[in-house]
Design an enzyme around this catalytic site. Structure first.
Site, mmCIF file in Angstrom:
data_model
loop_
_atom_site.group_PDB
_atom_site.id
_atom_site.type_symbol
_atom_site.label_atom_id
_atom_site.label_comp_id
_atom_site.label_asym_id
_atom_site.label_seq_id
_atom_site.Cartn_x
_atom_site.Cartn_y
_atom_site.Cartn_z
ATOM 1 N N GLN A 12 55.406 -2.688 -31.972
ATOM 2 C CA GLN A 12 53.790 -2.878 -32.174
ATOM 3 C C GLN A 12 53.231 -2.337 -30.708
ATOM 4 O O GLN A 12 53.498 -2.955 -29.661
ATOM 5 C CB GLN A 12 53.380 -4.178 -32.531
ATOM 6 C CG GLN A 12 53.800 -4.748 -33.860
ATOM 7 C CD GLN A 12 53.205 -4.055 -35.138
ATOM 8 O OE1 GLN A 12 52.540 -3.000 -34.926
ATOM 9 N NE2 GLN A 12 54.077 -4.201 -36.329
ATOM 10 N N TYR A 67 62.047 -3.480 -43.485
ATOM 11 C CA TYR A 67 61.337 -2.745 -42.626
ATOM 12 C C TYR A 67 61.296 -3.771 -41.239
ATOM 13 O O TYR A 67 59.893 -3.943 -40.770
ATOM 14 C CB TYR A 67 60.100 -2.253 -43.069
ATOM 15 C CG TYR A 67 60.029 -1.457 -44.377
ATOM 16 C CD1 TYR A 67 60.338 -0.324 -44.385
ATOM 17 C CD2 TYR A 67 59.904 -2.387 -45.486
ATOM 18 C CE1 TYR A 67 60.459 0.549 -45.630
ATOM 19 C CE2 TYR A 67 60.095 -1.664 -46.856
ATOM 20 C CZ TYR A 67 60.302 -0.356 -46.720
ATOM 21 O OH TYR A 67 60.384 0.284 -47.948
ATOM 22 N N CYS A 70 50.136 -0.154 -42.775
ATOM 23 C CA CYS A 70 49.305 0.680 -41.598
ATOM 24 C C CYS A 70 48.600 1.969 -42.527
ATOM 25 O O CYS A 70 48.507 2.756 -41.725
ATOM 26 C CB CYS A 70 50.395 1.464 -40.685
ATOM 27 S SG CYS A 70 51.752 2.100 -41.192
HETATM 28 N N1 SAH Z 1 58.139 -5.346 -38.633
HETATM 29 C C1 SAH Z 1 58.334 -4.579 -37.514
HETATM 30 C C2 SAH Z 1 58.477 -3.175 -37.682
HETATM 31 C C3 SAH Z 1 57.466 -2.372 -38.805
HETATM 32 S S1 SAH Z 1 57.299 -0.528 -38.401
HETATM 33 C C4 SAH Z 1 57.392 -4.891 -36.516
HETATM 34 O O1 SAH Z 1 56.031 -5.578 -36.765
HETATM 35 O O2 SAH Z 1 57.642 -4.596 -35.470
HETATM 36 C C5 SAH Z 1 58.321 0.098 -39.714
HETATM 37 C C6 SAH Z 1 59.559 -0.018 -39.611
HETATM 38 O O3 SAH Z 1 60.501 0.273 -40.602
HETATM 39 C C7 SAH Z 1 60.400 0.566 -38.397
HETATM 40 O O4 SAH Z 1 61.359 -0.056 -37.624
HETATM 41 C C8 SAH Z 1 61.209 1.904 -39.302
HETATM 42 O O5 SAH Z 1 62.375 2.231 -38.437
HETATM 43 C C9 SAH Z 1 61.594 1.201 -40.428
HETATM 44 N N2 SAH Z 1 61.853 1.987 -41.694
HETATM 45 C C10 SAH Z 1 61.478 2.858 -41.666
HETATM 46 N N3 SAH Z 1 61.726 3.486 -43.164
HETATM 47 C C11 SAH Z 1 62.737 2.599 -43.405
HETATM 48 C C12 SAH Z 1 63.463 2.664 -44.643
HETATM 49 N N4 SAH Z 1 63.660 3.370 -45.815
HETATM 50 N N5 SAH Z 1 63.954 1.426 -44.910
HETATM 51 C C13 SAH Z 1 64.228 0.349 -44.065
HETATM 52 N N6 SAH Z 1 63.414 0.364 -42.755
HETATM 53 C C14 SAH Z 1 62.629 1.570 -42.760
#
Ligand code: SAH
Length: 456
Positions: free
Chosen positions: A288, A317, A413
């Site tokens: 973040q 995610y 987001c």
């Molecule tokens: N929850 C975490 C990351 C959020 S960002 C935080 O707060 O730091 C979204 C994340 O989803 C990223 O790490 C990205 O790599 C991942 N992502 C994107 N597409 C995805 C998918 N199809 N399946 C699983 N993860 C995914």
């Protein structure tokens, strides 16, 4: 409108009008003949302006502000409109309380269109409205024979040299400027997009405010820098630089980071702290960008999830595991699910660093893995999702509606895909009462929020 098929304006016409609205892209909207919208940058609702028509399409046009006839009380004076021109800070002309209201209203209007029965709370303000970003990815180009760092003019490839980026941690701005000067001193040529020549494409700097560490990533078109050792040595002497990585990106592409990277100084990662836990972050992992407000965002998610000691939580995610590790002490088991292998590698180390044992990790696409789990009959009580801007995939939502976890927390987001997904989840048997926008990106039009749903 007099004639529905007639475009009521012509290109290069100078007109006056009252701004009626502000779009998600932060463009002011003036309506001609009551129906035909013209989008104008740096114009706020309620303002009367003189403008030049720059484009007249069939159903809408674009204009350029020439003069204010009456300005909005919500306008803040700006010494420099470069932040609007570059899109670094498209809301920098709007007072911060009005930005918070704008974000709440944007969500409200999307929710109204989808007829979602959720009350949108006032946006939670960020602790700092400027200089909050802990990450910068700065393009490097030659201008009149000199290496420059700055930002692109919107919708163009023209670099505007800049040293104060307004929304970035000033320590990052200072580091970028120092690196620029080092590269100049060593006569390193910047990348040239047109000819795919030159060396340095981008400077990325990430800073962990709690541990005062900075990671520098030099994105290069060549495997090795000319005079690499001396350049690395000079950068390593800058304040707080704990890690330098050379990222090799020879391709003609808009994607900033290439796939191959080589640590040339210090660790290949940073460490930061969130909610009292320590996190390792690699160059390729998502983290973040507003760490202070992230603690508030996670706190909202944790409160809304009302976690219980006997619950199994899926954190889809998950990135480097920040949410899962922050909640692990309060629940029975956490299951992390993420697509980027480097992020999961970080997440595993982060679990160890924080002595978290009731956690497991899976690398893969959420929309493929979750349906597999559900097919195998694996049970979970709470699902936390934090997807990228495109939101959840239909296969993922289908799996959720089959598994029917009691509670669902959706960190978003992008309110447009959030509204779309909430419609499906609510139709599928979930309900919620309120949702909380959390301002992670002051001065920008990005809108983050937390919504909790329960099974009917
Ligand atoms: N929850 C975490 C990351 C959020 S960002 C935080 O707060 O730091 C979204 C994340 O989803 C990223 O790490 C990205 O790599 C991942 N992502 C994107 N597409 C995805 C998918 N199809 N399946 C699983 N993860 C995914």
């Amino acid at each position: 409108m007099a004639n529905k098929n007639e475009v009521p304006v012509r290109k290069n016409q100078v007109l006056t009008g009252t701004v009626m609205d502000l779009t998600y892209q932060a463009m002011g909207v003036v309506k001609v003949d009551e129906g035909y919208p013209i989008f104008i940058s740096n114009a706020l609702p309620g303002e009367e302006i003189k403008y030049l028509v720059t484009k007249a399409n069939k159903n809408y046009g674009f204009g350029r502000l020439l003069e204010f006839i009456k300005t909005s009380p919500d306008r803040v004076s700006q010494e420099n409109s470069v932040y609007l021109q570059t899109g670094i800070a498209p809301l920098a002309h709007l007072a911060y309380p009005a930005q918070l209201k704008f974000k709440q209203e944007q969500i409200e209007s999307l929710f109204q269109k989808e007829k979602l029965p959720l009350t949108v709370q006032p946006t939670l303000a960020a602790p700092e409205a400027t200089h909050y970003r802990n990450k910068a990815q700065i393009p490097v180009r030659m201008i009149e024979g000199q290496l420059e760092t700055g930002f692109y003019r919107q919708r163009s490839h023209q670099l505007l040299p800049l040293t104060d980026f307004l929304i970035q941690d000033p320590k990052i701005d200072a580091t970028v400027k120092e690196i620029r000067d080092i590269l100049r001193a060593f006569h390193v040529p910047a990348y040239n997009e047109e000819h795919n020549s030159g060396v340095i494409r981008h400077i990325m700097v990430r800073r962990a405010r709690k541990t005062r560490q900075q990671m520098v990533v030099l994105v290069t078109r060549q495997r090795h820098l000319p005079q690499e050792d001396a350049i690395v040595q000079a950068i390593s002497e800058l304040p707080e630089v704990s890690s330098i990585i050379i990222n090799y990106n020879p391709k003609v592409t808009n994607v900033i980071l290439g796939m191959q990277e080589r640590p040339v100084f210090g660790n290949a990662y940073l460490e930061d702290e969130l909610l009292g836990k320590r996190f390792r972050i690699s160059a390729q992992s998502f983290y973040q960008v507003n760490a202070e407000q992230t603690e508030n965002l996670y706190q909202q998610a944790i409160e809304q999830a009302d976690l219980q000691p006997d619950e199994v939580v899926v954190d889809a995610y998950s990135g480097i595991g920040t949410i899962g590790i922050s909640i692990a002490d309060h629940v029975k088991q956490v299951r992390e699910l993420e697509i980027v292998p480097e992020a999961i590698a970080d997440a595993k180390i982060n679990a160890e660093l924080n002595h978290v044992k009731n956690i497991d990790f899976t690398v893969g696409k959420a929309e493929e893995i979750l349906p597999e789990w559900v097919e195998k009959g694996q049970k979970f009580d709470v699902l936390i999702v934090d997807p990228p801007r495109k939101g959840l995939q239909p296969e993922f939502i289908e799996a959720v509606l089959k598994a029917r976890p009691k509670k669902l927390v959706y960190i978003s987001c992008n309110p447009a895909t959030l509204a779309r997904d909430l419609r499906l989840l609510i139709d599928g048997g979930y309900h919620g009462t309120t949702m909380q926008p959390v301002d992670m990106f002051p001065m920008s039009n990005h809108i983050e929020s937390v919504t909790a749903l329960e099974l009917d």
